[in-house]
Design an enzyme around this catalytic site. Structure first.
Site, PDB file in Angstrom:
ATOM      1  N   GLY A  33       4.988  -7.937   4.023  1.00  0.00           N
ATOM      2  CA  GLY A  33       5.643  -7.159   5.079  1.00  0.00           C
ATOM      3  C   GLY A  33       5.755  -7.959   6.360  1.00  0.00           C
ATOM      4  O   GLY A  33       5.271  -9.094   6.451  1.00  0.00           O
ATOM      5  N   GLU A 107      -0.359  -5.070  -4.160  1.00  0.00           N
ATOM      6  CA  GLU A 107      -1.222  -4.944  -2.978  1.00  0.00           C
ATOM      7  C   GLU A 107      -2.502  -4.191  -3.343  1.00  0.00           C
ATOM      8  O   GLU A 107      -3.605  -4.567  -2.928  1.00  0.00           O
ATOM      9  CB  GLU A 107      -0.482  -4.202  -1.866  1.00  0.00           C
TER      10      GLU A 107
HETATM   11  C1  5RP Z   1       4.629  -3.518   1.757  1.00  0.00           C
HETATM   12  C2  5RP Z   1       3.652  -2.804   2.615  1.00  0.00           C
HETATM   13  C3  5RP Z   1       3.577  -3.205   4.054  1.00  0.00           C
HETATM   14  O1  5RP Z   1       2.276  -3.562   4.357  1.00  0.00           O
HETATM   15  C4  5RP Z   1       3.982  -2.019   4.901  1.00  0.00           C
HETATM   16  O2  5RP Z   1       5.270  -1.589   4.492  1.00  0.00           O
HETATM   17  C5  5RP Z   1       4.004  -2.390   6.374  1.00  0.00           C
HETATM   18  O3  5RP Z   1       5.005  -3.325   6.613  1.00  0.00           O
HETATM   19  P1  5RP Z   1       5.325  -3.870   8.066  1.00  0.00           P
HETATM   20  O4  5RP Z   1       4.191  -4.738   8.459  1.00  0.00           O
HETATM   21  O5  5RP Z   1       6.626  -4.631   7.889  1.00  0.00           O
HETATM   22  O6  5RP Z   1       5.500  -2.665   8.973  1.00  0.00           O
HETATM   23  O7  5RP Z   1       2.923  -1.940   2.206  1.00  0.00           O
HETATM   24  O8  5RP Z   1       4.687  -2.961   0.472  1.00  0.00           O
END
Ligand code: 5RP
Length: 224
Positions: A33, A107
């Site tokens: 992310g 994850e």
């Molecule tokens: C990806 C995730 C990310 O950690 C979550 O979407 C947060 O993303 P960002 O740091 O871009 O806000 O779970 O699957």
């Protein structure tokens, strides 16, 4: 501070937090992310202090390799000192919603292996009760309609995330308007629907520590 400046600040705070825990044999789990990407950039500056990383997505693996950080298969790793990743929401119990970037399954697996889970977020991710953000659910493609019908029975609205295929070859259903008053129970309940690979609730394995960027500082939030 802009949102990106907060993400950079928490990425730097995460580097500061993990550095004393590292030795030449350490393996670090790395999330996915935009916030995790700031962390990856910062990680390059201390790559001489640890052995390598396990990535939670193909995108993260590519970014790590581009910076010269060795990437290991999880099956080849016995111990992981820490996992660092972002989140879409976190609550006061440090339960999380993750999966906005569709990487939730890997994850969750990497987080399960890690000795410690450090979550890095800006303050837009802090909530009293999870569920404002739609809950991502990774589903085997042939089970999509069945799983959507089962999710409707939870008085929620499943929405097929069009055009997205996960790194595992599956699809994502985002569930809107869920009652997440019992995060652990709901995580288990949704995972028990046949065809679900996993869902984006991280309550059985929540974060150990949240580093949250605010307009003026980085706050450290733990349960103790
Ligand atoms: C990806 C995730 C990310 O950690 C979550 O979407 C947060 O993303 P960002 O740091 O871009 O806000 O779970 O699957």
């Amino acid at each position: 501070m802009t949102q990106d400046e907060m993400k950079l600040a928490v990425a730097k705070a995460a580097i500061e937090y993990i550095t004393p825990k590292l030795d030449k044999e350490s393996i670090i789990g790395v999330g996915t992310g935009s916030t995790a990407n700031f962390f990856i950039q910062q990680l390059a500056s201390i790559k001489h202090l640890f052995e390598g990383a396990v990535a939670s997505s193909d995108d993260t693996a590519n970014r790590l390799q581009a910076l010269g950080i060795p990437v290991y298969e999880l099956n080849d790793v016995n111990e992981m000192v820490v996992y660092v990743d972002g989140a879409d929401e976190f609550d006061p119990q440090l339960n999380l919603i993750k999966g906005g970037g569709a990487a939730l399954t890997r994850e969750k697996i990497v987080a399960a292996v890690a000795n410690e889970f450090v979550c890095i977020v800006d303050d837009s991710k802090q909530v009293a009760v999870l569920g404002g953000y739609p809950l991502p659910v990774e589903v085997i493609p042939m089970a999509r309609s069945y799983v959507a019908r089962e999710l409707t029975k939870l008085n929620a609205q499943p929405v097929y995330r069009q055009g997205v295929i996960t790194d595992n070859g599956n699809v994502i259903i985002d569930v809107e308007n869920l009652d997440i008053s019992d995060a652990k129970g709901l995580e288990e309940k949704i995972n028990n629907i046949v065809g679900v690979v996993t869902n984006g609730l991280f309550a059985q394995r929540n974060a150990d520590l949240v580093l949250m960027g605010t307009a003026s500082s980085v706050q450290t939030i733990t349960l103790n």
